[in-house]
Design an enzyme around this catalytic site. Structure first.
Site, PDB file in Angstrom:
ATOM      1  N   TYR A  93       0.815  -1.218   0.000  1.00 22.09           N
ATOM      2  CA  TYR A  93       0.000   0.000   0.000  1.00 22.09           C
ATOM      3  C   TYR A  93       0.849   1.268   0.000  1.00 22.09           C
ATOM      4  O   TYR A  93       0.316   2.374  -0.060  1.00 22.09           O
ATOM      5  CB  TYR A  93      -0.973  -0.016   1.175  1.00 22.09           C
ATOM      6  CG  TYR A  93      -2.228  -0.784   0.838  1.00 22.09           C
ATOM      7  CD1 TYR A  93      -3.426  -0.129   0.606  1.00 22.09           C
ATOM      8  CD2 TYR A  93      -2.195  -2.171   0.720  1.00 22.09           C
ATOM      9  CE1 TYR A  93      -4.571  -0.825   0.258  1.00 22.09           C
ATOM     10  CE2 TYR A  93      -3.321  -2.876   0.383  1.00 22.09           C
ATOM     11  CZ  TYR A  93      -4.512  -2.200   0.144  1.00 22.09           C
ATOM     12  OH  TYR A  93      -5.637  -2.903  -0.213  1.00 22.09           O
ATOM     13  N   ASP A 179      -8.703   5.350   4.901  1.00 18.10           N
ATOM     14  CA  ASP A 179      -7.771   4.426   4.246  1.00 18.10           C
ATOM     15  C   ASP A 179      -6.818   5.184   3.339  1.00 18.10           C
ATOM     16  O   ASP A 179      -7.180   6.204   2.746  1.00 18.10           O
ATOM     17  CB  ASP A 179      -8.539   3.395   3.425  1.00 18.10           C
ATOM     18  CG  ASP A 179      -9.223   2.356   4.283  1.00 18.10           C
ATOM     19  OD1 ASP A 179      -8.933   2.311   5.487  1.00 18.10           O
ATOM     20  OD2 ASP A 179     -10.046   1.600   3.751  1.00 18.10           O
ATOM     21  N   VAL A 180      -5.614   4.665   3.174  1.00 19.31           N
ATOM     22  CA  VAL A 180      -4.603   5.343   2.371  1.00 19.31           C
ATOM     23  C   VAL A 180      -4.876   5.240   0.880  1.00 19.31           C
ATOM     24  O   VAL A 180      -4.454   6.100   0.106  1.00 19.31           O
ATOM     25  CB  VAL A 180      -3.202   4.785   2.684  1.00 19.31           C
ATOM     26  CG1 VAL A 180      -3.043   3.354   2.207  1.00 19.31           C
ATOM     27  CG2 VAL A 180      -2.130   5.683   2.108  1.00 19.31           C
ATOM     28  N   ASP A 181      -5.574   4.199   0.441  1.00 19.07           N
ATOM     29  CA  ASP A 181      -5.821   4.034  -0.993  1.00 19.07           C
ATOM     30  C   ASP A 181      -7.059   4.810  -1.421  1.00 19.07           C
ATOM     31  O   ASP A 181      -7.995   4.274  -2.015  1.00 19.07           O
ATOM     32  CB  ASP A 181      -5.927   2.556  -1.363  1.00 19.07           C
ATOM     33  CG  ASP A 181      -6.938   1.804  -0.521  1.00 19.07           C
ATOM     34  OD1 ASP A 181      -7.380   2.345   0.508  1.00 19.07           O
ATOM     35  OD2 ASP A 181      -7.274   0.663  -0.900  1.00 19.07           O
ATOM     36  N   HIS A 201     -21.857   4.620   4.581  1.00 22.33           N
ATOM     37  CA  HIS A 201     -21.360   3.707   3.552  1.00 22.33           C
ATOM     38  C   HIS A 201     -22.122   3.989   2.259  1.00 22.33           C
ATOM     39  O   HIS A 201     -23.342   3.908   2.225  1.00 22.33           O
ATOM     40  CB  HIS A 201     -21.591   2.260   3.997  1.00 22.33           C
ATOM     41  CG  HIS A 201     -20.800   1.276   3.208  1.00 22.33           C
ATOM     42  ND1 HIS A 201     -20.987   1.085   1.854  1.00 22.33           N
ATOM     43  CD2 HIS A 201     -19.808   0.420   3.575  1.00 22.33           C
ATOM     44  CE1 HIS A 201     -20.161   0.150   1.435  1.00 22.33           C
ATOM     45  NE2 HIS A 201     -19.425  -0.268   2.451  1.00 22.33           N
ATOM     46  N   GLU A 271     -14.592  -2.850  11.083  1.00 23.71           N
ATOM     47  CA  GLU A 271     -15.789  -2.101  10.707  1.00 23.71           C
ATOM     48  C   GLU A 271     -17.006  -2.567  11.504  1.00 23.71           C
ATOM     49  O   GLU A 271     -17.894  -1.777  11.818  1.00 23.71           O
ATOM     50  CB  GLU A 271     -16.054  -2.231   9.207  1.00 23.71           C
ATOM     51  CG  GLU A 271     -17.077  -1.246   8.681  1.00 23.71           C
ATOM     52  CD  GLU A 271     -17.095  -1.206   7.165  1.00 23.71           C
ATOM     53  OE1 GLU A 271     -16.393  -0.363   6.588  1.00 23.71           O
ATOM     54  OE2 GLU A 271     -17.811  -2.042   6.564  1.00 23.71           O
TER      55      GLU A 271
END
Length: 327
Positions: A93, A179-181, A201, A271
């Site tokens: 990642y 999240d990093v992505d 969501h 989650e």
């Protein structure tokens, strides 16, 4: 304020992780809505969704261009808030971090004081990344290698709690986790601030409560009763005051370790525990799907996407599309 970025496992989001949505999947939303017949998806959510600006319990439901968001930006913009952007970057990642930071420099609280905290198992691969603007800085926090998604899924919340305790808690006012992505593609500003902030969501907003993938194992500490829960929240982005986020991370860690000791694995990993906590401690600010979006037949259509999940999007591409989109 700190902003945390976490990577998730490459499996379908029903289980709280990342991957392409398989049309042959047993994903309950698809079957509940009659969207899968054999191997053909027969419907999608193409219409823009309704945009209520308040939750049933009176918390703001944030749409970036609303008058209420403009008021919140003006209110918080006068307070000189310290902001942090904390990224958990492990394994492969690392390829996402430069794009994420570049987009954050443009769209995440532009012109404000921001510190990027990067928790990584490969600090040598992160320097130099990008040239930061005025009042922006980066701190790299080494962490032991975390091989395998199973192990990582049991460590994220404890790592978050430890990072808040030292050094972030003494340096910033708020913490936001993501999240990093992902990539910021439109402004994300002070309208996101609140004591405890969660993000809807995008594939489940507007759906019936019966299809939310809450934990259904009564033996799990993440278990949710049938009558509980108004929304299903993504772990792509959540946050709040340092003190509130420390409580959240510690509580979720305790529940997760108790399940681990009993040999129980929640269907959505962290989650699931996040949603359990947010049912018991309702967020004071809820972000709309503008703040967590990717292209999917199930994702709610919004007029503006502000934070897009590259990871979830890339999983749906073929090899050529992945190369074109730098996946």
């Amino acid at each position: 304020m700190a902003f945390f970025l976490f990577c998730k496992s490459p499996t379908d989001f029903l289980h709280g992780r990342k991957a392409a949505l398989s049309i042959e999947s047993a994903y309950p939303v698809l079957h509940a809505l009659g969207q899968v017949q054999g191997s053909v998806m027969t419907a999608s959510r193409q219409d823009e969704i309704k945009t209520p600006e308040m939750t049933p319990w009176g918390a703001p439901l944030v749409w970036g261009d609303s008058p209420n968001s403009a008021w919140r930006r003006a209110k918080f913009g006068q307070q000189g808030i310290q902001t942090g952007l904390f990224v958990l970057v492990v394994g492969t990642y690392t390829r996402f971090i430069k794009r994420f930071l570049t987009s954050a420099e443009t769209h995440f609280l532009p012109g404000k004081m921001v510190t990027y905290y990067i928790l990584t198992d490969s600090p040598g691969s992160l320097e130099p990344l990008i040239e930061l603007g005025p009042e922006r800085q980066m701190k790299v926090l080494p962490v032991a290698e975390l091989p395998g998604w199973d192990r990582l899924s049991y460590r994220r919340m404890p790592l978050l709690a430890d990072a808040i305790k030292d050094p972030i808690g003494s340096e910033v006012d708020y913490i936001f986790c993501a999240d990093v992505d992902q990539e910021f593609v439109a402004p994300v500003e002070e309208e996101i601030l609140g004591d405890l902030v969660a993000t809807l969501h995008p594939e489940l907003y507007g759906m019936q409560r019966s299809v939310y993938p809450y934990e259904d194992d009564e033996g799990s500490f993440a278990f949710v009763e049938e009558e509980e829960g108004e929304y299903y929240y993504t772990s792509e982005l959540y946050g709040g005051l340092v003190s509130e986020m420390y409580k959240l991370a510690r509580a979720c860690s305790v529940l997760l370790f108790q399940d681990q000791a009993n040999g129980v694995t929640a269907r959505g990993l962290e989650e699931s525990y996040l949603n359990r906590y947010l049912i018991d401690h309702r967020p004071t600010c809820v972000l709309s799907p503008e703040y967590s979006w990717w292209d999917s037949a199930l994702v709610a259509r919004v007029s503006i996407q502000r934070l897009v999940s590259i990871g979830r999007q890339c999983e749906s591409y073929d090899i050529q599309q992945k190369e074109q989109n730098r996946c």
